[in-house]
Each structure stands twice: as C-alpha cells, then as structure tokens.
Design a protein around this motif. Structure first.
Motif, PDB file in Angstrom:
ATOM      1  N   LEU A   1       7.619 -11.443   6.073  1.00  0.00           N
ATOM      2  CA  LEU A   1       6.366 -10.774   5.762  1.00  0.00           C
ATOM      3  C   LEU A   1       5.775 -11.198   4.427  1.00  0.00           C
ATOM      4  CD1 LEU A   1       7.058  -7.084   6.884  1.00  0.00           C
ATOM      5  CD2 LEU A   1       5.580  -8.755   8.004  1.00  0.00           C
ATOM      6  N   GLY A   2       6.612 -11.578   3.490  1.00  0.00           N
ATOM      7  CA  GLY A   2       6.136 -11.927   2.165  1.00  0.00           C
ATOM      8  C   GLY A   2       6.482 -10.865   1.141  1.00  0.00           C
ATOM      9  N   ASP A   3       5.908 -11.007  -0.040  1.00  0.00           N
ATOM     10  CA  ASP A   3       6.248 -10.124  -1.149  1.00  0.00           C
ATOM     11  C   ASP A   3       5.593  -8.755  -1.013  1.00  0.00           C
ATOM     12  OD1 ASP A   3       7.740 -12.097  -2.351  1.00  0.00           O
ATOM     13  OD2 ASP A   3       6.203 -12.661  -3.806  1.00  0.00           O
ATOM     14  N   VAL A   4       6.350  -7.738  -1.426  1.00  0.00           N
ATOM     15  CA  VAL A   4       5.816  -6.392  -1.590  1.00  0.00           C
ATOM     16  C   VAL A   4       5.999  -6.014  -3.055  1.00  0.00           C
ATOM     17  CG1 VAL A   4       7.990  -5.215  -1.007  1.00  0.00           C
ATOM     18  CG2 VAL A   4       5.814  -4.019  -0.721  1.00  0.00           C
ATOM     19  N   LEU A   5       5.010  -5.319  -3.615  1.00  0.00           N
ATOM     20  CA  LEU A   5       5.114  -4.842  -4.988  1.00  0.00           C
ATOM     21  C   LEU A   5       5.849  -3.505  -4.992  1.00  0.00           C
ATOM     22  CD1 LEU A   5       4.314  -5.170  -8.001  1.00  0.00           C
ATOM     23  CD2 LEU A   5       2.241  -3.863  -7.464  1.00  0.00           C
ATOM     24  N   PHE A   6       6.923  -3.439  -5.766  1.00  0.00           N
ATOM     25  CA  PHE A   6       7.723  -2.223  -5.898  1.00  0.00           C
ATOM     26  C   PHE A   6       7.628  -1.763  -7.345  1.00  0.00           C
ATOM     27  CE2 PHE A   6      12.274  -0.411  -6.135  1.00  0.00           C
ATOM     28  CZ  PHE A   6      11.843   0.854  -5.718  1.00  0.00           C
ATOM     29  N   ILE A   7       7.072  -0.562  -7.548  1.00  0.00           N
ATOM     30  CA  ILE A   7       6.857  -0.011  -8.884  1.00  0.00           C
ATOM     31  C   ILE A   7       7.783   1.179  -9.077  1.00  0.00           C
ATOM     32  CG2 ILE A   7       5.185   1.019 -10.473  1.00  0.00           C
ATOM     33  CD1 ILE A   7       2.972  -0.383  -8.944  1.00  0.00           C
TER      34      ILE A   7
ATOM     35  N   SER B   1      -1.970   2.899 -11.662  1.00  0.00           N
ATOM     36  CA  SER B   1      -2.929   2.383 -10.681  1.00  0.00           C
ATOM     37  C   SER B   1      -3.539   1.070 -11.157  1.00  0.00           C
ATOM     38  CB  SER B   1      -4.006   3.420 -10.361  1.00  0.00           C
ATOM     39  OG  SER B   1      -4.753   3.769 -11.504  1.00  0.00           O
ATOM     40  N   ASP B   2      -3.726   0.907 -12.472  1.00  0.00           N
ATOM     41  CA  ASP B   2      -4.182  -0.379 -13.004  1.00  0.00           C
ATOM     42  C   ASP B   2      -3.127  -1.461 -12.773  1.00  0.00           C
ATOM     43  OD1 ASP B   2      -6.558   0.695 -13.863  1.00  0.00           O
ATOM     44  OD2 ASP B   2      -5.944   0.899 -15.966  1.00  0.00           O
ATOM     45  N   LEU B   3      -1.857  -1.100 -12.986  1.00  0.00           N
ATOM     46  CA  LEU B   3      -0.767  -2.041 -12.736  1.00  0.00           C
ATOM     47  C   LEU B   3      -0.756  -2.468 -11.276  1.00  0.00           C
ATOM     48  CD1 LEU B   3       1.906  -3.495 -13.357  1.00  0.00           C
ATOM     49  CD2 LEU B   3       3.068  -1.288 -13.137  1.00  0.00           C
ATOM     50  N   ASP B   4      -0.912  -1.509 -10.382  1.00  0.00           N
ATOM     51  CA  ASP B   4      -0.958  -1.824  -8.956  1.00  0.00           C
ATOM     52  C   ASP B   4      -2.111  -2.774  -8.649  1.00  0.00           C
ATOM     53  OD1 ASP B   4      -0.586  -1.608  -6.082  1.00  0.00           O
ATOM     54  OD2 ASP B   4      -2.292  -0.231  -6.124  1.00  0.00           O
ATOM     55  N   ALA B   5      -3.287  -2.511  -9.223  1.00  0.00           N
ATOM     56  CA  ALA B   5      -4.443  -3.364  -8.965  1.00  0.00           C
ATOM     57  C   ALA B   5      -4.219  -4.785  -9.477  1.00  0.00           C
ATOM     58  CB  ALA B   5      -5.687  -2.758  -9.613  1.00  0.00           C
ATOM     59  N   ARG B   6      -3.497  -4.932 -10.579  1.00  0.00           N
ATOM     60  CA  ARG B   6      -3.227  -6.259 -11.140  1.00  0.00           C
ATOM     61  C   ARG B   6      -2.226  -7.038 -10.306  1.00  0.00           C
ATOM     62  NH1 ARG B   6      -2.791  -3.387 -15.959  1.00  0.00           N
ATOM     63  NH2 ARG B   6      -0.513  -3.562 -16.017  1.00  0.00           N
ATOM     64  N   ARG B   7      -1.242  -6.346  -9.754  1.00  0.00           N
ATOM     65  CA  ARG B   7      -0.076  -7.033  -9.202  1.00  0.00           C
ATOM     66  C   ARG B   7       0.085  -6.886  -7.692  1.00  0.00           C
ATOM     67  NH1 ARG B   7       1.676 -10.514 -13.180  1.00  0.00           N
ATOM     68  NH2 ARG B   7       1.808  -9.424 -15.184  1.00  0.00           N
ATOM     69  N   ARG B   8      -0.740  -6.092  -7.046  1.00  0.00           N
ATOM     70  CA  ARG B   8      -0.510  -5.795  -5.633  1.00  0.00           C
ATOM     71  C   ARG B   8      -0.580  -7.049  -4.765  1.00  0.00           C
ATOM     72  NH1 ARG B   8      -6.172  -2.881  -4.835  1.00  0.00           N
ATOM     73  NH2 ARG B   8      -4.999  -1.174  -5.786  1.00  0.00           N
ATOM     74  N   THR B   9       0.094  -6.985  -3.636  1.00  0.00           N
ATOM     75  CA  THR B   9       0.107  -8.066  -2.664  1.00  0.00           C
ATOM     76  C   THR B   9      -0.594  -7.584  -1.397  1.00  0.00           C
ATOM     77  OG1 THR B   9       2.187  -7.392  -1.624  1.00  0.00           O
ATOM     78  CG2 THR B   9       2.348  -8.781  -3.602  1.00  0.00           C
ATOM     79  N   ALA B  10      -0.601  -8.431  -0.366  1.00  0.00           N
ATOM     80  CA  ALA B  10      -1.211  -8.029   0.903  1.00  0.00           C
ATOM     81  C   ALA B  10      -0.474  -6.851   1.526  1.00  0.00           C
ATOM     82  CB  ALA B  10      -1.235  -9.210   1.866  1.00  0.00           C
ATOM     83  N   LEU B  11       0.837  -6.783   1.305  1.00  0.00           N
ATOM     84  CA  LEU B  11       1.624  -5.670   1.843  1.00  0.00           C
ATOM     85  C   LEU B  11       1.418  -4.425   0.985  1.00  0.00           C
ATOM     86  CD1 LEU B  11       4.998  -7.482   2.632  1.00  0.00           C
ATOM     87  CD2 LEU B  11       3.124  -6.960   4.209  1.00  0.00           C
ATOM     88  N   PRO B  12       1.434  -3.243   1.585  1.00  0.00           N
ATOM     89  CA  PRO B  12       1.229  -2.017   0.808  1.00  0.00           C
ATOM     90  C   PRO B  12       2.274  -1.842  -0.292  1.00  0.00           C
ATOM     91  CG  PRO B  12       0.921  -1.570   3.131  1.00  0.00           C
ATOM     92  CD  PRO B  12       1.469  -2.958   3.040  1.00  0.00           C
ATOM     93  N   THR B  13       1.794  -1.509  -1.454  1.00  0.00           N
ATOM     94  CA  THR B  13       2.658  -1.245  -2.598  1.00  0.00           C
ATOM     95  C   THR B  13       3.576  -0.059  -2.313  1.00  0.00           C
ATOM     96  OG1 THR B  13       0.997  -2.097  -4.131  1.00  0.00           O
ATOM     97  CG2 THR B  13       2.640  -0.580  -5.048  1.00  0.00           C
ATOM     98  N   VAL B  14       4.808  -0.158  -2.793  1.00  0.00           N
ATOM     99  CA  VAL B  14       5.755   0.956  -2.734  1.00  0.00           C
ATOM    100  C   VAL B  14       6.031   1.394  -4.168  1.00  0.00           C
ATOM    101  CG1 VAL B  14       8.062   1.695  -2.043  1.00  0.00           C
ATOM    102  CG2 VAL B  14       6.796   0.061  -0.613  1.00  0.00           C
ATOM    103  N   MET B  15       5.932   2.698  -4.411  1.00  0.00           N
ATOM    104  CA  MET B  15       6.166   3.240  -5.750  1.00  0.00           C
ATOM    105  C   MET B  15       7.094   4.445  -5.622  1.00  0.00           C
ATOM    106  SD  MET B  15       3.393   4.118  -8.733  1.00  0.00           S
ATOM    107  CE  MET B  15       2.320   5.079  -7.660  1.00  0.00           C
ATOM    108  N   ALA B  16       8.115   4.499  -6.460  1.00  0.00           N
ATOM    109  CA  ALA B  16       9.091   5.588  -6.371  1.00  0.00           C
ATOM    110  C   ALA B  16       9.604   5.920  -7.756  1.00  0.00           C
ATOM    111  CB  ALA B  16      10.251   5.190  -5.460  1.00  0.00           C
TER     112      ALA B  16
END
Length: 283
Positions: free
Chosen positions: A117-123, A145-160
């Motif tokens: 699938l490719g990279d997912v951003l995990f915050i 949310s700014d960090l997500d906007a800078r680094r997000r990929t096509a796959l939905p970001t996961v944050m925990a």
C-alpha cells in the motif's frame, strides 16, 4: 489490497510503582495483542528495548531524535513508537512553550510502509496534563494538524496517544471536526467513538495506580476520564484511501495477579487500510 492494522496506545507510567512487575505484565500483553503500530507515553529510554524484545517490533524513543532532552525526561520518560514494519522518523515536534516548559514529551511522526500500500503517517503525541491547561492543549493540537498537513501520505494518517482531555474538551472536539480553533479546522475519526463499547474511561479512580495522582490533581471521588485515543484520518484529507475502524477495546484495564500495568488503561483499535480507485463525489 487491504491491510489489517492493529493500533495501540499505552502510557507506560515510567518507573513508578512496582516497575519490574508492571513491565513484565506489559511485555506479556504486547505479545498477546500483537499490535502493528504502538504509541508509548512516559516510557524511559532503557525501558523501550526491553518492552519490545521478542515482539518483532521496531522501536524509536524520542531521545534518539534530539540532541538535548527536555527537562525532567530522565524522571518522567518520553514518547516512543514501535511498528511492525521498519519505520523512518519524519519529524520530532517539541510542543513545550513558555507556559508548558516542564512538559518532557515530544511528538514523534513516523512514515511506516504498509505491505503493498505504501507509507502511512503515524503520529504519537502527548499533550499537557494539567486540568487547567486546555489553552496549551489547543495550541498543541493545532500544531498536530499542521504536522499532519506537512507530512501526510495518500493513506489516512493514524494518530495515537495520551491527550489528557475528555472527548468534550475543545482540543478533542477540534480533532474530531466538531469545532474550529483559531480559525482552523480539521477532522479525524475517533476509533473508540466508531467501534468501542461503553464509556472507554482510561484514567479512573477504579485503578489503584491512578488513585494517588487523581487525589493530587482532581480531589473528587470516583473520577473517571477518557484521555487516551486512536484517531484515523478523514476521507476529506485522503480521498483515494480509507482506514475503517472495525473494533476498539481497552487493554491493560484489569489486574493480573494483583498487579496493574499502569495508571492509564491502553486502547487497541483494529483498522482496515486500503486504497479507493476513481473520483470521490461531493455530497
């Protein structure tokens, strides 16, 4: 192609209490639950390798990402992540400010390659802990949310992580799209809201490990809060992919042999991640 991803967050509570017994319990739980993306809070640098030893997880502690650790990190620990697939750190965000200078926790953002699938951003964040610190938490989630906007990929970001705020707090309402902050808005799905059962309290007086701090910080009987979250990105930010939350449950929420794993309960969410072909129609 769809990849099943198990996401977990847990505040390890550094080395307080009977740390040796607690770490053994957490290690056993990690092997039983087999998470793929893990956000740890209040974990000491030397605890992380031991926690993930034998799990096939790849770990990074915040101390590995900065030249100088924030104050009090040696006592209270920091943020760490562990992932099933080797990750690379995209950013380490220091969210301390003049009014939160004692917060020793960084936010880690990693790019994790999901099979086919490719990279997912995990915050993995931890926000300010004081009851009166909502203004700080609001600034911190705006930065997230700014960090997500800078680094997000096509796959939905996961944050925990441990957000130290209940679902009706402004910072959580902002993340779930229920209100704006400082003229900004965003939207993530709260995994517990989608697929959890019951109130999902994670910091509660029913846990003896939390009772002392609850008495010190809250001083009200029977206090219960839902502070720990798994979020997944919205289709508005990821129109050609999805992260469907299929199940969410508490972890480490019961004693084993009289031992409680931490002062927080963990949260585990099972998420199906995939790509969507074709255009997305507006409602």
């Amino acid at each position: 192609m769809v990849t099943a991803v198990r996401v977990m967050t847990l505040n390890v509570w550094n080395n307080r209490g009977d740390a040796e017994a607690r770490m053994a319990l957490i290690k056993a739980g990690l092997r039983r639950l087999e998470p793929d993306l893990v956000a740890f809070q209040e974990v000491l640098p030397d605890q992380l390798p031991d926690l993930i030893n034998g799990t096939r997880l790849h770990g990074t502690h915040q101390s590995q990402t900065v030249a100088t650790e924030p104050p009090h990190a040696d006592r209270y620990g920091g943020t760490a992540i562990a992932t099933r697939w080797p990750h690379r750190i995209a950013e380490a965000l220091n969210q301390r400010g003049t009014d939160a200078s004692d917060i020793p926790w960084l936010t880690l953002a990693a790019l994790v390659p999901l099979p086919e699938l490719g990279d997912v951003l995990f915050i993995a964040p931890t926000t300010s802990f004081r009851l009166e610190a909502e203004a700080q938490r609001e600034r911190q989630v705006l930065a997230l949310s700014d960090l997500d906007a800078r680094r997000r990929t096509a796959l939905p970001t996961v944050m925990a992580g441990d957000f130290n705020a209940d679902p009706d707090a402004a910072c959580i309402r902002y993340l779930t799209g229920r209100q704006s902050l400082a003229g900004h808005s965003t939207h993530f799905h709260d995994a517990w809201e989608v697929a959890g059962s019951g109130p999902g309290h994670t910091w509660t007086a029913e846990n003896p490990q939390a009772a002392e701090d609850i008495e010190r910080l809250v001083r009200q009987p029977g206090h219960r809060s839902r502070f720990d979250y798994v979020f997944v990105g919205s289709p508005h930010a990821h129109p050609h992919a999805y992260a469907r939350v299929r199940h969410a449950e508490l972890a480490f929420d019961k004693p084993v042999g009289g031992v409680w794993a931490s002062d927080h309960y963990g949260v585990v969410a099972d998420v199906e991640v995939g790509k969507k072909d074709g255009p997305t129609k507006a409602i």
